[in-house]
Design an enzyme around this catalytic site. Structure first.
Site, PDB file in Angstrom:
ATOM      1  N   HIS A 156      -3.966  42.783 -56.517  1.00 19.97           N
ATOM      2  CA  HIS A 156      -4.282  41.203 -56.302  1.00 19.97           C
ATOM      3  C   HIS A 156      -5.019  40.866 -57.793  1.00 19.97           C
ATOM      4  O   HIS A 156      -5.348  41.586 -58.482  1.00 19.97           O
ATOM      5  CB  HIS A 156      -5.419  41.375 -55.413  1.00 19.97           C
ATOM      6  CG  HIS A 156      -5.274  41.459 -53.950  1.00 19.97           C
ATOM      7  ND1 HIS A 156      -4.149  40.793 -53.421  1.00 19.97           N
ATOM      8  CD2 HIS A 156      -5.505  42.442 -53.244  1.00 19.97           C
ATOM      9  CE1 HIS A 156      -4.096  41.172 -52.025  1.00 19.97           C
ATOM     10  NE2 HIS A 156      -4.641  42.283 -51.775  1.00 19.97           N
TER      11      HIS A 156
ATOM     12  N   LYS B 171     -12.121  36.121 -55.788  1.00 19.41           N
ATOM     13  CA  LYS B 171     -11.500  36.280 -57.377  1.00 19.41           C
ATOM     14  C   LYS B 171     -12.624  35.331 -58.095  1.00 19.41           C
ATOM     15  O   LYS B 171     -13.254  34.625 -57.629  1.00 19.41           O
ATOM     16  CB  LYS B 171     -10.138  35.405 -57.355  1.00 19.41           C
ATOM     17  CG  LYS B 171      -9.177  35.982 -56.600  1.00 19.41           C
ATOM     18  CD  LYS B 171      -7.677  35.279 -57.060  1.00 19.41           C
ATOM     19  CE  LYS B 171      -6.704  35.580 -55.804  1.00 19.41           C
ATOM     20  NZ  LYS B 171      -6.432  36.863 -55.436  1.00 19.41           N
TER      21      LYS B 171
ATOM     22  N   TYR C 153      -3.550  39.092 -63.517  1.00 20.52           N
ATOM     23  CA  TYR C 153      -3.499  40.177 -62.734  1.00 20.52           C
ATOM     24  C   TYR C 153      -3.892  41.470 -63.853  1.00 20.52           C
ATOM     25  O   TYR C 153      -3.416  41.573 -64.729  1.00 20.52           O
ATOM     26  CB  TYR C 153      -2.178  40.762 -62.227  1.00 20.52           C
ATOM     27  CG  TYR C 153      -1.786  39.830 -61.356  1.00 20.52           C
ATOM     28  CD1 TYR C 153      -1.249  38.484 -61.435  1.00 20.52           C
ATOM     29  CD2 TYR C 153      -1.838  39.934 -59.800  1.00 20.52           C
ATOM     30  CE1 TYR C 153      -0.897  37.577 -60.520  1.00 20.52           C
ATOM     31  CE2 TYR C 153      -1.297  39.136 -58.879  1.00 20.52           C
ATOM     32  CZ  TYR C 153      -1.070  37.950 -59.169  1.00 20.52           C
ATOM     33  OH  TYR C 153      -0.546  37.315 -58.302  1.00 20.52           O
TER      34      TYR C 153
END
Lengths: 167, 294
Positions: B240, B271, B232
């Site tokens: 997120h 991601k 993170y």
């Protein structure tokens, strides 16, 4: 327009196979990816290149006329790549005038489907969701705009058909 | 940034059955805010025990987190001495005395609470008593006069305050459940044999954890997303994660199909998957992203 029923007769293949005669499979894959990018994806200025260090063929091209040039490495689904190999690829596969830490892996499947994934050397954060949203919206708007004239063209077509008759 | 203080006191980490826990609330906050160590709450909340949506203390730390904190000198490891099976009389007496004192202290407090309650509902009580008396009179004799009533009404005001409130019984007393051992000072000792990391894969994992931590990221377990860590850019409660870190020995082969699998995983959850390996004593990263070509 020339048609090549045998891919082996395609001039690009002939050129590439002369660079790495022992690596027939990789060259064949590279030409398939080349054709996919040119004909299916509509990429601009797609070229084949020889990587002497690793004795393989890689490609370069632009997805749209305004995008920067990208480097593409064709490979098959069973080929084995370690992080050490990736490091080697990043250092060996490069073009003179292009500064990039990105390599697009084109994974070629036996049924000729090709999947493209980007590999970067180093930590590259994901795109800001706002930017991807904006891109998606722009794409949609472009699509809508190109359909604006659709009804006009349909009318034109039906008119022409009627005037020229069914002879 | 760690807070500067005149005396820097190391935080205590407690080892139980090979797992490391933090029991102090302030320490939990400090670990998160100053040292970017998130951990995982695994205990039951004392006021809401019959649910597991929100868990409470203690905070369990992953082995990577513990090794980092020890290496950087922010914490020390403590282990409790084994409880003997025999309870000594002295300790038993202390315990029963404590319970008894607590009970005695609670009696006047309960009486006070009860009296307050009665005062709040005095009107209802007075009316109730009147109604009851009316009913009895109707059932019994019929010779009352007004004076008699008013005297009784005045007496009601006194009666309210004189209502006897019995003491609570011992089994009704509130009992304290300790979230920390009350015998701490007698039981803990310094624990010096923390061995993590030992195996090669653990060493790789820890090296990646440390490198990313030193790059100012927050790290948590990546199991939910099929990786080793989630990375993170800020506190996980506010952001997120950017990356799913997958640790791989530098010369371990991945098939192109596996690379596609990892890339797809990242693309679906927005991601970037990062492959982390050690090359020449440094951590080497490769990021995978989907091109967006369908």
């Amino acid at each position: 327009m020339a048609v090549y029923p045998e891919l082996r007769d395609h001039p690009k293949y002939i050129e590439a196979i002369s660079w790495c005669p022992e690596n027939e499979d990789q060259v064949m894959m590279a030409i398939q990816v080349f054709l996919d990018l040119c004909e299916v994806r509509g990429w601009f200025d797609v070229r084949t290149h020889h990587c002497r260090e690793m004795n393989l063929v890689f490609l370069s091209g632009r997805s749209t006329n305004k995008s920067p040039t990208e480097l593409i490495l064709p490979t098959d689904i069973y080929s084995q790549i370690s992080p050490a190999d990736m490091k080697k690829y990043f250092s060996a596969i490069k073009l003179e005038n292009i500064e990039t830490n990105c390599l697009t892996l084109a994974v070629y499947n036996v049924d000729s489907t090709i999947v493209y994934y980007k590999m970067f050397s180093g930590l590259v954060p994901p795109e800001n969701p706002k930017i991807s949203e904006q891109k998606r919206r722009d794409k949609f708007e472009n699509f809508q705009r190109s359909r604006n004239d659709l009804s006009k063209y349909i009318q034109q077509f039906t008119d022409e058909r009627q005037t020229h008759g069914h002879s | 940034m760690p807070m500067t203080s005149l005396i820097s006191v190391k935080m205590s980490l407690f080892v139980t059955h090979g797992k490391v826990f933090v029991w102090d609330t302030d320490d939990v906050m400090k670990l998160r805010e100053d040292y970017r160590i998130v951990g995982n709450l695994v205990g039951s909340l004392p006021r809401a025990p019959r649910q597991n949506i929100q868990l409470g203390l203690p905070l369990q730390l992953a082995p990577d987190e513990v090794t980092l904190l020890l290496e950087k000198g922010f914490c020390e490891l403590l282990e409790s001495v084994k409880l003997s099976s025999q309870i000594d009389d002295d300790r038993l007496k202390q315990f029963t005395d404590m319970r008894q004192t607590s009970y005695q202290q609670q009696i006047p407090l309960f009486i006070g609470e009860r009296r307050k309650e009665i005062n709040q509902h005095r009107h209802k009580i007075i009316e109730g008593k009147k109604a009851k008396r009316q009913k009895l009179k109707q059932d019994g004799e019929h010779d009352e006069n007004d004076e008699h009533d008013s005297i009784e009404e005045r007496e009601d005001d006194f009666n309210i305050d004189d209502i006897a409130i019995p003491s609570i019984k011992p089994e009704q007393a509130i009992v304290q459940l300790f979230t920390e051992s009350p015998w701490k000072s007698r039981m803990t000792s310094i624990h010096k044999e923390w061995q993590y990391p030992e195996s090669d894969s653990d060493k790789l994992r820890y090296a990646v954890f440390k490198d990313l931590w030193e790059k100012k990221y927050y790290l948590t377990s990546g199991t939910k997303f099929g990786g080793d860590f989630l990375v993170y850019p800020g506190d996980p409660a506010l952001f997120h994660s950017f990356y799913i870190a997958v640790c791989i020995p530098h010369h371990d082969k991945l098939t192109a199909l596996e690379i596609v699998t990892l890339g797809r995983l990242g693309a679906t959850v927005r991601k970037t998957v990062i492959l982390c390996s050690i090359c020449d004593n440094e951590v080497y990263y490769t990021s995978l992203q989907w091109t967006g070509i369908t």
